[in-house]
Design a protein around this motif. Sequence first.
Motif, short mmCIF file in Angstrom:
data_model
loop_
_atom_site.label_atom_id
_atom_site.label_comp_id
_atom_site.label_asym_id
_atom_site.label_seq_id
_atom_site.Cartn_x
_atom_site.Cartn_y
_atom_site.Cartn_z
N SER A 44 58.75 58.04 61.01
CA SER A 44 60.08 58.60 60.39
C SER A 44 59.90 59.50 59.00
N PHE A 45 58.82 60.03 58.66
CA PHE A 45 58.52 61.12 57.25
C PHE A 45 58.65 62.24 58.37
N PHE A 46 57.87 62.11 59.12
CA PHE A 46 57.50 63.58 59.85
C PHE A 46 58.41 64.01 60.91
N LEU A 47 59.75 63.26 61.33
CA LEU A 47 60.38 62.98 62.07
C LEU A 47 62.21 62.95 61.44
N GLY A 48 62.03 63.46 60.50
CA GLY A 48 63.66 63.98 59.77
C GLY A 48 64.10 63.13 59.63
N GLY A 49 63.35 61.94 59.50
CA GLY A 49 63.96 60.14 58.80
C GLY A 49 64.40 59.64 60.30
N PHE A 67 53.73 53.43 65.21
CA PHE A 67 53.95 55.02 65.19
C PHE A 67 54.34 55.00 63.68
N SER A 68 55.20 54.18 63.52
CA SER A 68 56.09 53.42 62.37
C SER A 68 55.32 53.85 61.35
N VAL A 69 54.36 53.15 60.72
CA VAL A 69 52.90 53.19 59.89
C VAL A 69 52.38 54.28 59.37
N LEU A 70 52.38 55.42 60.68
CA LEU A 70 51.39 56.62 60.82
C LEU A 70 52.49 57.35 60.05
N GLY A 71 53.80 57.00 60.32
CA GLY A 71 54.62 58.51 59.44
C GLY A 71 55.80 58.86 60.50
#
Length: 252
Positions: free
Chosen positions: A204-209, A198-202
């Motif tokens: 953090s980017f899509f969930l506000g950091g 999930f982290s590799v797929l983004g």
Amino acid sequence: MTMLEIIFIDRSPSKLLKLTDLRYRSFARLWTNNGEAMTVEMPGPIDELLSKCQGIVLDIGPGSGEILPRFNNSKIVTMYGAEPAAPLHPGLIRNAKKAGFGDKYIPLLCGGEPESLIPALHKSGILGQSGTGGAGESGVFDEICCVRVLCGVPHPKETIKGLYGLLKPGGRMVICEHVVNPWRTKGRFAARLSQFVFSVLGWSFFLGGCEMQRNTEQYLREAGEWSEFKLEYVGAKDAVPFVVGELRKKSA
């Protein structure tokens, strides 16, 4: 959707380069649409822990205030809500009034990290202008609440240590945070692997950091001396396990 709104409605594509503002605006959209539903059921004994909060309270990352009804406002002298996403503040103020806080609730436009929080607290008047009050070991808050927020603060070790300093000796910290899966002990390897994917797929980017793989429990242990450290895992075998409980700062 936020990126499209900036390009085609605001017609200000240069705003896409301001990543912090983009993150807060995107998260505000997500939370406005889903925050209430995501707050209906909270993990572990967090409702009971929040209902016991009293005195002068600091709530880190309250969003638009969906958890405020879980507090007993009659026990609270003043509550400070440190929320960095400006679009969430109208809802936060509205929900604080709806929950019966009135003038006892003071929203702060800042994050939980010291470089953002301390100046805002100085401006509010609760910290002296010397730069030492509250930032040192003496502290100014009876209670500090961190509910699903430490996953997204910058520099989590420094941020948690700063919050420890703001807590009065004998003061309590209420914790409800999702953390890295403890796959070596109570968790599962498959869940830990899912977190990595999930982290590799983004995530953090899509969930506000938001970071899925933070060892928040360890950061809390290392923040300072505690007379009580009561955290329990909720959903330890899931991809999004939580630690929930209360910590009490050692008295002087």
